[in-house]
Design a protein around this motif. Structure first.
Motif, mmCIF file in Angstrom:
data_model
loop_
_atom_site.group_PDB
_atom_site.id
_atom_site.type_symbol
_atom_site.label_atom_id
_atom_site.label_comp_id
_atom_site.label_asym_id
_atom_site.label_seq_id
_atom_site.Cartn_x
_atom_site.Cartn_y
_atom_site.Cartn_z
ATOM 1 N N ASN A 1 0.826 -1.209 0.000
ATOM 2 C CA ASN A 1 0.000 0.000 0.000
ATOM 3 C C ASN A 1 0.862 1.261 0.000
ATOM 4 O O ASN A 1 0.580 2.224 -0.731
ATOM 5 C CB ASN A 1 -0.931 0.007 1.208
ATOM 6 N N ASN A 2 1.908 1.263 0.796
ATOM 7 C CA ASN A 2 2.797 2.427 0.851
ATOM 8 C C ASN A 2 3.517 2.637 -0.474
ATOM 9 O O ASN A 2 3.680 3.770 -0.929
ATOM 10 C CB ASN A 2 3.815 2.258 1.986
ATOM 11 N N SER B 1 1.352 9.001 -6.300
ATOM 12 C CA SER B 1 1.395 10.416 -5.939
ATOM 13 C C SER B 1 2.376 11.167 -6.837
ATOM 14 O O SER B 1 2.072 12.261 -7.343
ATOM 15 C CB SER B 1 1.806 10.558 -4.475
ATOM 16 N N SER C 1 -5.108 -2.696 -4.106
ATOM 17 C CA SER C 1 -4.322 -1.659 -3.431
ATOM 18 C C SER C 1 -4.165 -0.445 -4.342
ATOM 19 O O SER C 1 -4.274 0.699 -3.885
ATOM 20 C CB SER C 1 -2.950 -2.211 -3.048
ATOM 21 N N ASN D 1 2.471 1.762 -3.483
ATOM 22 C CA ASN D 1 1.529 2.268 -4.487
ATOM 23 C C ASN D 1 1.173 3.738 -4.239
ATOM 24 O O ASN D 1 1.043 4.518 -5.189
ATOM 25 C CB ASN D 1 0.275 1.402 -4.520
ATOM 26 N N MET D 2 1.001 4.113 -3.002
ATOM 27 C CA MET D 2 0.706 5.512 -2.695
ATOM 28 C C MET D 2 1.851 6.426 -3.131
ATOM 29 O O MET D 2 1.627 7.520 -3.671
ATOM 30 C CB MET D 2 0.444 5.683 -1.202
ATOM 31 N N SER E 1 -5.512 3.369 -3.615
ATOM 32 C CA SER E 1 -4.575 4.486 -3.628
ATOM 33 C C SER E 1 -5.037 5.571 -4.590
ATOM 34 O O SER E 1 -4.948 6.769 -4.290
ATOM 35 C CB SER E 1 -3.177 3.991 -4.013
ATOM 36 N N GLN F 1 -7.820 7.557 -2.938
ATOM 37 C CA GLN F 1 -7.330 8.411 -1.856
ATOM 38 C C GLN F 1 -6.578 9.630 -2.382
ATOM 39 O O GLN F 1 -6.602 10.697 -1.771
ATOM 40 C CB GLN F 1 -6.416 7.606 -0.935
#
Length: 295
Positions: free
Chosen positions: A72-73, A80, A103, A75-76, A107, A110
């Motif tokens: 998850n981290n 971004s 995931s 992909n974020m 992302s 979000q």
């Protein structure tokens, strides 16, 4: 400043060798479209069938399994960075399997992207399931999203309908995995077929558009972009794959090979009898310097 690993003579194929997390923040240029085939995090000692032989599916350290929080981290972070590199009306395509695609979707939401479609790529020639304990895995998913919820995106509806026998194209695409002729410079373990990238690029960009691939691999995105009269920047961390990508770009520098490849991609053949995408007229793109280099 950035130095190119490779740049084609007409500057339409640009390749950077390095970590996308380090390179993307170093320039402000914005792209019309991004295609990304990020790690699926599947390399944990499994086996599969290729050409009738049992093979290990470990692809390299870049694809090693991680915890869900780490995925998850990851992909974020890259999504971004990519959002900052998209034009206001730009779109992004991300491929994956169930291992990472949920995931990715979370992302995207979000970060403020608007998901437009989730394409199901139904492979017509999937490898068999050797355990015989599950249904055979034969699909991958490709999320299509735009940068802004309110700014309209580009979609060549007319062309997509034309190449689909004059019927609206659905979100299920049936096409094979890579063919032998696509491995002339070597084979990447997660190489996507040119037919798949060609459809994506024709659907969501105009001729002359700039396309980014932050995990360029063997350069399929760039080859498809150049075959269709678009410009490309790819970032690849692994030297082996960067060299393969360069070799493929040099290969289509031959007009004979260029023409042969176009004739082997069904959507391009079908598109040539319509003016919905003027790449068919084969006008050469003017040389345009990508303003990110220290030259």
């Amino acid at each position: 400043m950035i130095k190119p690993y490779y740049r084609s003579p007409n500057h339409t194929f640009n390749l950077l060798h390095g970590d996308t997390f380090e390179l993307l923040p170093q320039f402000t240029f914005k792209f019309d479209m991004i295609f990304a085939d990020p790690p699926y995090f599947l390399s944990s000692g499994g086996i599969s069938i290729q050409s009738g032989k049992v093979v290990c599916v470990d692809k390299g350290n870049w694809d090693k399994s991680m915890s869900q929080e780490e995925i998850n981290n990851f992909n974020m972070r890259w999504l971004s960075l990519c959002r900052e590199k998209l034009k206001g009306n730009g779109t992004i395509w991300i491929s994956g399997t169930y291992h990472n695609i949920f995931s990715v979707a979370n992302s995207l939401t979000q970060l403020g992207y608007k998901i437009l479609n989730v394409i199901t790529w139904a492979k017509t020639n999937p490898p068999p399931n050797i355990s015989c304990r599950y249904f055979t895995y034969s699909t991958e998913f490709i999320i299509w999203a735009r940068k802004s919820k309110k700014v309209p995106h580009y979609y060549n509806y007319k062309l997509m309908k034309h190449i689909n026998d004059n019927k609206q194209m659905t979100d299920v695409w049936r096409m094979p995995a890579i063919a032998p002729w696509e491995k002339s410079c070597g084979k990447h373990p997660t190489q996507k077929p040119l037919a798949l990238l060609s459809r994506i690029i024709m659907a969501s960009t105009k001729p002359g558009a700039w396309i980014l691939d932050p995990f360029a691999g063997s350069g399929t995105t760039g080859i498809a972009a150049n075959l269709l009269g678009r410009r490309f920047l790819g970032i690849e961390r692994e030297e082996e794959f960067a060299a393969m990508s360069k070799a493929r770009s040099i290969e289509i520098g031959s007009m004979e090979t260029y023409g042969t490849y176009r004739r082997k991609i069904p959507d391009i053949v079908k598109a040539e009898d319509t003016q919905a995408d003027c790449f068919a007229c084969q006008e050469p793109l003017p040389i345009e310097e990508l303003p990110i280099y220290d030259v």
